[in-house]
Design a protein around this motif. Structure first.
Motif, PDB file in Angstrom:
ATOM      1  N   LEU A  11      -4.462 -73.517 -82.632  1.00 36.83           N
ATOM      2  CA  LEU A  11      -3.397 -72.543 -82.975  1.00 36.83           C
ATOM      3  C   LEU A  11      -2.281 -73.506 -83.528  1.00 36.83           C
ATOM      4  N   ALA A  12      -2.262 -74.686 -83.014  1.00 38.76           N
ATOM      5  CA  ALA A  12      -1.215 -75.739 -83.585  1.00 38.76           C
ATOM      6  C   ALA A  12      -1.495 -77.041 -83.437  1.00 38.76           C
ATOM      7  N   GLN A  13      -0.845 -77.892 -84.138  1.00 36.97           N
ATOM      8  CA  GLN A  13      -1.031 -79.452 -83.986  1.00 36.97           C
ATOM      9  C   GLN A  13       0.344 -80.099 -84.213  1.00 36.97           C
ATOM     10  N   ASP A  14       0.528 -81.454 -83.759  1.00 28.19           N
ATOM     11  CA  ASP A  14       1.725 -82.030 -83.936  1.00 28.19           C
ATOM     12  C   ASP A  14       1.461 -83.458 -83.545  1.00 28.19           C
ATOM     13  N   GLU A  15       2.268 -84.415 -83.881  1.00 27.21           N
ATOM     14  CA  GLU A  15       2.274 -85.881 -83.622  1.00 27.21           C
ATOM     15  C   GLU A  15       3.273 -86.280 -82.657  1.00 27.21           C
ATOM     16  N   LEU A  16       2.832 -87.082 -81.833  1.00 25.41           N
ATOM     17  CA  LEU A  16       3.631 -87.926 -80.720  1.00 25.41           C
ATOM     18  C   LEU A  16       3.195 -89.270 -80.664  1.00 25.41           C
ATOM     19  N   PRO A  17       3.849 -90.079 -81.627  1.00 26.55           N
ATOM     20  CA  PRO A  17       3.116 -91.616 -81.546  1.00 26.55           C
ATOM     21  C   PRO A  17       3.228 -92.152 -80.275  1.00 26.55           C
ATOM     22  N   ASP A  52       5.933 -76.476 -75.720  1.00 22.41           N
ATOM     23  CA  ASP A  52       6.352 -75.138 -76.198  1.00 22.41           C
ATOM     24  C   ASP A  52       5.742 -74.009 -75.551  1.00 22.41           C
ATOM     25  N   GLN A  53       6.289 -72.925 -74.927  1.00 17.32           N
ATOM     26  CA  GLN A  53       5.992 -71.914 -74.462  1.00 17.32           C
ATOM     27  C   GLN A  53       5.179 -70.982 -75.406  1.00 17.32           C
ATOM     28  N   ASP A  54       5.702 -71.008 -76.607  1.00 20.67           N
ATOM     29  CA  ASP A  54       5.153 -70.511 -77.612  1.00 20.67           C
ATOM     30  C   ASP A  54       3.816 -71.087 -77.993  1.00 20.67           C
ATOM     31  N   PRO A  55       2.858 -70.547 -77.859  1.00 20.28           N
ATOM     32  CA  PRO A  55       1.344 -71.114 -78.214  1.00 20.28           C
ATOM     33  C   PRO A  55       1.121 -71.542 -79.693  1.00 20.28           C
ATOM     34  N   ALA A  56       1.851 -70.906 -80.223  1.00 20.64           N
ATOM     35  CA  ALA A  56       1.855 -71.152 -81.852  1.00 20.64           C
ATOM     36  C   ALA A  56       2.509 -72.685 -82.268  1.00 20.64           C
ATOM     37  N   ARG A  57       3.128 -73.263 -81.190  1.00 26.31           N
ATOM     38  CA  ARG A  57       3.533 -74.403 -81.301  1.00 26.31           C
ATOM     39  C   ARG A  57       3.035 -75.606 -80.234  1.00 26.31           C
ATOM     40  N   VAL A  58       3.198 -76.757 -80.702  1.00 23.74           N
ATOM     41  CA  VAL A  58       2.943 -77.630 -79.591  1.00 23.74           C
ATOM     42  C   VAL A  58       4.283 -78.125 -78.831  1.00 23.74           C
ATOM     43  N   PHE A  59       5.144 -78.601 -79.419  1.00 22.44           N
ATOM     44  CA  PHE A  59       6.270 -79.233 -78.795  1.00 22.44           C
ATOM     45  C   PHE A  59       7.588 -78.336 -79.173  1.00 22.44           C
ATOM     46  N   SER A  60       8.400 -78.096 -78.007  1.00 27.58           N
ATOM     47  CA  SER A  60       9.655 -77.688 -78.085  1.00 27.58           C
ATOM     48  C   SER A  60      10.649 -78.289 -78.378  1.00 27.58           C
ATOM     49  N   ALA A  61      10.642 -79.695 -77.621  1.00 26.14           N
ATOM     50  CA  ALA A  61      11.766 -80.629 -77.986  1.00 26.14           C
ATOM     51  C   ALA A  61      11.215 -81.933 -77.590  1.00 26.14           C
ATOM     52  N   ARG A  62      11.673 -82.969 -77.986  1.00 32.92           N
ATOM     53  CA  ARG A  62      11.289 -84.346 -77.842  1.00 32.92           C
ATOM     54  C   ARG A  62      12.442 -85.123 -77.402  1.00 32.92           C
ATOM     55  N   LEU A  63      12.274 -86.304 -76.575  1.00 35.27           N
ATOM     56  CA  LEU A  63      13.243 -87.163 -75.952  1.00 35.27           C
ATOM     57  C   LEU A  63      12.916 -88.492 -76.294  1.00 35.27           C
ATOM     58  N   ALA A  77       7.824 -92.245 -66.409  1.00 37.34           N
ATOM     59  CA  ALA A  77       9.112 -91.438 -66.735  1.00 37.34           C
ATOM     60  C   ALA A  77       8.933 -90.135 -66.550  1.00 37.34           C
ATOM     61  N   SER A  78      10.048 -89.535 -65.802  1.00 35.55           N
ATOM     62  CA  SER A  78      10.041 -88.290 -65.342  1.00 35.55           C
ATOM     63  C   SER A  78      11.079 -87.348 -66.106  1.00 35.55           C
ATOM     64  N   PRO A  79      11.005 -86.208 -66.992  1.00 37.87           N
ATOM     65  CA  PRO A  79      12.065 -85.228 -67.248  1.00 37.87           C
ATOM     66  C   PRO A  79      12.636 -84.986 -65.957  1.00 37.87           C
ATOM     67  N   LEU A  80      14.020 -84.627 -66.404  1.00 41.07           N
ATOM     68  CA  LEU A  80      14.795 -83.881 -65.046  1.00 41.07           C
ATOM     69  C   LEU A  80      15.178 -82.356 -65.288  1.00 41.07           C
ATOM     70  N   PRO A  81      15.740 -81.728 -64.717  1.00 39.90           N
ATOM     71  CA  PRO A  81      16.015 -80.349 -64.823  1.00 39.90           C
ATOM     72  C   PRO A  81      17.112 -80.220 -65.672  1.00 39.90           C
ATOM     73  N   ASP A  82      18.096 -81.289 -65.446  1.00 40.36           N
ATOM     74  CA  ASP A  82      19.517 -81.069 -66.292  1.00 40.36           C
ATOM     75  C   ASP A  82      19.239 -81.783 -67.688  1.00 40.36           C
ATOM     76  N   GLY A  83      18.063 -81.926 -68.198  1.00 42.58           N
ATOM     77  CA  GLY A  83      17.928 -82.704 -69.420  1.00 42.58           C
ATOM     78  C   GLY A  83      17.911 -84.022 -69.529  1.00 42.58           C
ATOM     79  N   GLY A  84      18.242 -84.817 -68.502  1.00 43.11           N
ATOM     80  CA  GLY A  84      18.105 -86.164 -68.133  1.00 43.11           C
ATOM     81  C   GLY A  84      16.518 -86.761 -68.170  1.00 43.11           C
ATOM     82  N   LEU A  85      16.338 -88.143 -68.029  1.00 48.09           N
ATOM     83  CA  LEU A  85      15.164 -88.659 -67.885  1.00 48.09           C
ATOM     84  C   LEU A  85      15.328 -89.952 -66.688  1.00 48.09           C
TER      85      LEU A  85
END
Length: 335
Positions: A11-17, A52-63, A77-85
């Motif tokens: 469906l999709a592919q992306d890079e995460l170094p 991403d919730q869209d199956p046609a993509r891999v990531f919706s956001a990166r931090l 490392a744990s993502p937080l509901p308010d956008g923090g880490l």
């Protein structure tokens, strides 16, 4: 033992170094706040990708966040509901704002060796508290009751409560159910021995209780109140859900001759299917991917697709899954 053969559609592919190495860390794949995340180390930085919730993509956001202790091995490392880490390092918990600024740091006694003991952290379902594991105090006379789980106020790091865990100098992993952030699982790895607990905030304090068989670690993606646990040696896979009978699938009974469950992350592909890796040896590059009935744990099909020797396929709960190849992340569904 014959199975239906299923093709796989890319469906999709992306890079995460860095993800190819980092996926082996406890926080390499996380479920937080009803989302799937991947965490990678890149030099002295942490890269965190939200699937991403869209199956046609891999990531919706990166931090991208600097490690709180540059040059050290990367912390949990744990993502937080308010956008923090939040990052659990060797001797401190550090919480970052969404823009990368440090919100607060909570220092604690250092883990003696990150290859032996290491902490983990997660926000609880309220989004107001951070739960973190760390070393406990040594008592007079030298006895050690166990490591601790501490609840810290997410706004400012103030301690709220703590409990002693039935584990010592362990490597920890917090995981959430995809559909219920209040269902928190804690794995404690002590060599080949595991302790697995359900952790919650109840009646103004922390609570922890054993779930399932005592020494099975939690596995993969949990969904709709059901969760999986996997024997350390891959001899069986277990399914648990409150109000339903436990289901134990023995490898020698349900799998083709000589195969065992491998990897660490068999998970719910959707409400009715589970995706698992099987092989003759735990770290074999010849792993095969089977689809199991999500209720009986019986194999119903084998997935066949070219160019993929991924040991741990990562189920996403929406009928799709990820495989990791070096820095490349691919998203699939059955054809």
């Amino acid at each position: 033992m014959a199975h239906t053969r299923l093709g796989a559609e890319l469906l999709a592919q992306d890079e995460l170094p860095g993800i190819g190495v980092s996926i082996g860390h406890y926080d390499g794949r996380l479920v937080r706040d009803r989302a799937n995340w991947l965490v990678a180390g890149a030099g002295d930085d942490l890269l965190v990708g939200r699937v991403d919730q869209d199956p046609a993509r891999v990531f919706s956001a990166r931090l991208r966040r600097p490690h709180p202790r540059p040059g050290s091995s990367h912390g949990f490392a744990s993502p937080l509901p308010d956008g923090g880490l939040a990052v659990s390092g060797r001797d401190a918990i550090t919480v970052y704002e969404a823009d990368g600024r440090v919100r607060w740091t909570y220092e604690h006694d250092p883990w003696p060796d990150q290859d032996i003991g290491s902490g983990a952290c997660t926000a609880d379902a309220s989004g107001r508290r951070l739960l973190a594991t760390m070393l406990g105090p040594v008592l007079i006379g030298g006895s050690y009751p166990g490591d601790r789980c501490v609840a810290l106020r997410l706004a400012d790091g103030r301690p709220l409560d703590q409990i002693t865990l039935p584990s010592a100098s362990a490597g920890y992993l917090f995981q959430q159910s995809l559909t219920d952030p209040g269902q928190l699982f804690l794995d404690a790895a002590m060599g080949d021995t595991f302790c697995s607990l359900g952790v919650s905030w109840q009646d103004g304090g922390l609570r922890a209780e054993p779930l399932g068989r005592a020494e099975e670690p939690f596995a993969g993606l949990s969904l709709g109140g059901a969760y999986l646990k996997l024997d350390v040696g891959g001899e069986w896979l277990s399914r648990y859900e409150a109000g339903r009978p436990d289901v134990i699938a023995e490898a020698e009974t349900v799998l083709p001759d000589g195969l065992r469950f491998v990897g660490h992350r068999p998970g719910f592909l959707d409400g009715d299917r589970i995706l698992v890796a099987v092989a003759e040896e735990q770290w074999s590059e010849e792993a095969r991917h089977l689809v199991l009935d999500g209720h009986t744990l019986r194999p119903v099909a084998e997935v066949r697709y070219p160019g993929t020797i991924c040991l741990d396929p990562l189920s996403l709960g929406d009928g799709t899954w990820l495989t990791v190849h070096g820095d490349t992340v691919r998203r699939w569904r059955t054809a």
